[in-house]
Design an enzyme around this catalytic site. Structure first.
Site, PDB file in Angstrom:
ATOM      1  N   GLY A 163     -14.116  -0.582  33.500  1.00  0.00           N
ATOM      2  CA  GLY A 163     -15.218  -1.110  32.836  1.00  0.00           C
ATOM      3  C   GLY A 163     -16.061   0.071  32.374  1.00  0.00           C
ATOM      4  O   GLY A 163     -15.900   1.390  32.434  1.00  0.00           O
ATOM      5  N   CYS A 164     -17.268  -0.411  32.322  1.00  0.00           N
ATOM      6  CA  CYS A 164     -18.302   0.495  31.422  1.00  0.00           C
ATOM      7  C   CYS A 164     -18.729   1.683  32.196  1.00  0.00           C
ATOM      8  O   CYS A 164     -19.166   2.692  31.632  1.00  0.00           O
ATOM      9  CB  CYS A 164     -19.466  -0.256  31.080  1.00  0.00           C
ATOM     10  SG  CYS A 164     -19.257  -1.591  29.820  1.00  0.00           S
ATOM     11  N   PHE A 165     -18.870   1.741  33.476  1.00  0.00           N
ATOM     12  CA  PHE A 165     -19.230   3.099  34.400  1.00  0.00           C
ATOM     13  C   PHE A 165     -18.340   3.978  34.028  1.00  0.00           C
ATOM     14  O   PHE A 165     -18.849   5.203  34.736  1.00  0.00           O
ATOM     15  CB  PHE A 165     -19.531   2.544  35.749  1.00  0.00           C
ATOM     16  CG  PHE A 165     -18.122   2.262  36.676  1.00  0.00           C
ATOM     17  CD1 PHE A 165     -17.445   3.251  36.887  1.00  0.00           C
ATOM     18  CD2 PHE A 165     -17.995   0.836  36.940  1.00  0.00           C
ATOM     19  CE1 PHE A 165     -16.114   2.800  37.846  1.00  0.00           C
ATOM     20  CE2 PHE A 165     -17.035   0.377  37.781  1.00  0.00           C
ATOM     21  CZ  PHE A 165     -16.288   1.548  38.314  1.00  0.00           C
ATOM     22  N   ALA A 166     -16.825   3.709  33.887  1.00  0.00           N
ATOM     23  CA  ALA A 166     -15.883   4.952  34.054  1.00  0.00           C
ATOM     24  C   ALA A 166     -16.054   6.064  33.177  1.00  0.00           C
ATOM     25  O   ALA A 166     -15.471   6.914  33.477  1.00  0.00           O
ATOM     26  CB  ALA A 166     -14.597   4.224  33.662  1.00  0.00           C
ATOM     27  N   PHE A 373     -22.900   2.857  33.940  1.00  0.00           N
ATOM     28  CA  PHE A 373     -23.400   1.343  34.780  1.00  0.00           C
ATOM     29  C   PHE A 373     -22.184   0.334  34.169  1.00  0.00           C
ATOM     30  O   PHE A 373     -21.628   0.482  33.322  1.00  0.00           O
ATOM     31  CB  PHE A 373     -24.555   0.805  34.266  1.00  0.00           C
ATOM     32  CG  PHE A 373     -25.839   1.722  34.093  1.00  0.00           C
ATOM     33  CD1 PHE A 373     -26.050   2.385  35.074  1.00  0.00           C
ATOM     34  CD2 PHE A 373     -26.391   1.929  32.775  1.00  0.00           C
ATOM     35  CE1 PHE A 373     -27.253   3.263  34.956  1.00  0.00           C
ATOM     36  CE2 PHE A 373     -27.264   3.178  32.482  1.00  0.00           C
ATOM     37  CZ  PHE A 373     -27.745   3.551  33.768  1.00  0.00           C
TER      38      PHE A 373
END
Length: 389
Positions: A163-166, A373
């Protein structure tokens, strides 16, 4: 005979991990956000939902996005009508596309990074590939290795469904690899396409509509290594420290589930509040050892999950309006590209810094933060040090 300690010391680099090159890529299909509500409801055969369409139009207007890029063209959607339904079994068809297109888009970004780097591909020792778009065996890392013609002995790491935190995670991993393996050169690629998440509207699942208004396709690549070769490699940012944490009381705030219908996302309205309420603690933990407590004295690269997150972070930390300039520019031009976003923002910042005549790659400042995040809620906090332009 050498000792284990002597051998281990010889294995390690001397200096900090450094970003040596950046490349980005998008599909050619550019989508105008101002016209997207009409297009989306027409292509999904949902014109009989005028009230829902008006809600979606307002979402698009508030998104602060001007354009996005998408692999899914109108022709491709007409060939795959199940993608346009709300919850139709369609994973096989989606997978057939993403297992090929995700590595191909990643290749375009990687080639641009390699060209800027200026060294032979054979010098790449490690590959980190990250995507939230589908899964396969052998993975997208294997396919990219073949597409680029990397050495078969390149050490690969495949990260699916983060997801977006990666975008922060891959830099944290690249830092450890570069600093603990002398002469290592790590190619990092994040490639995301929305084929896996696109679906028609439903008035009982408005958080899905939020995703349809925000997400775009893109791939970012960086090359990371320690002890740059003088005269050949050009440092851009040093990766000083990296940390990950799960925010308290955030279970279920962002969830994604891979199902027969594709990848479904579930978002709680309180996500911006949860992030803004906890971000100061992450900053203090990261910057206290450096003696920094003025958040306007550092440059900012924050994953643009959406305008509400950025607005609340600005308010919570009393940030000046220009602190998130590069972040907002990428959101405006590309939308939310999940893990690839922060790599686009790195690129935007170093280019804008040079164009505006700043003395460093970090808008003239020495220290900066990169935030990711995403699901968990998970936060990645990466401390960066800029270099002279």
């Amino acid at each position: 005979m050498v000792t284990v300690n002597e051998f281990r010391k010889a294995q390690r680099a001397e200096g900090p991990a450094t970003v040596l090159a950046i490349g980005t890529a998008t599909p050619p299909n550019c989508v105008d956000q101002s016209a997207y509500a009409d297009y989306y409801f027409r292509i999904t055969n949902s014109e009989d939902k005028p009230e829902l369409k008006e809600k979606f139009r307002r979402m698009c207007e508030k998104s602060m996005i001007n354009t996005r890029y998408m692999h899914l063209t109108e022709d491709l959607l007409k060939q795959n009508p199940s993608f346009c339904e709300y919850m139709a079994s369609s994973l096989d068809a989606r997978q057939d596309i993403v297992v090929n297109e995700v590595p191909k888009l990643g290749k375009e970004a990687a080639l641009r990074a390699i060209k800027e780097w200026g060294r032979p591909k054979s010098k790449i020792t490690h590959l980190i590939f990250c995507t939230t778009s589908g899964v396969d065996m052998p993975g997208a890392d294997f396919r990219l290795t073949k597409l680029l013609g990397l050495r078969p002995s390149v050490k690969r790491f495949m990260m699916y469904q983060q997801g977006c935190f990666a975008g922060g995670t891959v830099l944290r991993l690249a830092k450890d690899l570069a600093e603990n393996n002398k002469n290592a050169r790590v190619l990092v690629v994040c490639s995301e396409i929305t084929v896996i998440t696109f679906r028609g509207p439903n008035d009982t699942h408005l958080d899905s509509l939020v995703g349809q208004a925000l997400f775009g396709d893109g791939a970012g690549a960086v090359i990371v290594g320690s002890d740059p070769v003088i005269g050949i490699e050009k440092p851009l940012f040093e990766i000083v420290s990296a940390a990950q944490t799960i925010l308290p009381d955030s279970d279920g705030a962002i969830d994604g589930h891979l199902r027969e219908v594709g990848l479904t996302f579930h978002l709680l309205k309180d996500v911006p509040g949860l992030i803004s309420k906890n971000i100061r603690k992450s900053l203090v933990e990261a910057f206290k050892p450096l003696g920094i407590s003025d958040w306007n004295s550092i440059f900012w690269i924050a994953h643009p999950g959406g305008p509400a997150i950025l607005d609340q972070v600005e308010t919570e930390l009393s940030l000046k309006p220009d602190k998130l300039k590069s972040t907002r520019q990428v959101l405006r031009d590309y939308g939310n590209m999940s893990s690839a976003c922060v790599l686009f923002i790195l690129d935007e910042m170093r280019n804008a810094s040079a164009k505006d005549g700043h003395r460093t790659t970090g808008e003239g400042l020495d220290w900066g933060v990169l935030f990711g995040f995403g699901p968990g809620l998970t936060v990645e906090t990466v401390v960066l040090h800029s270099v002279p332009t």
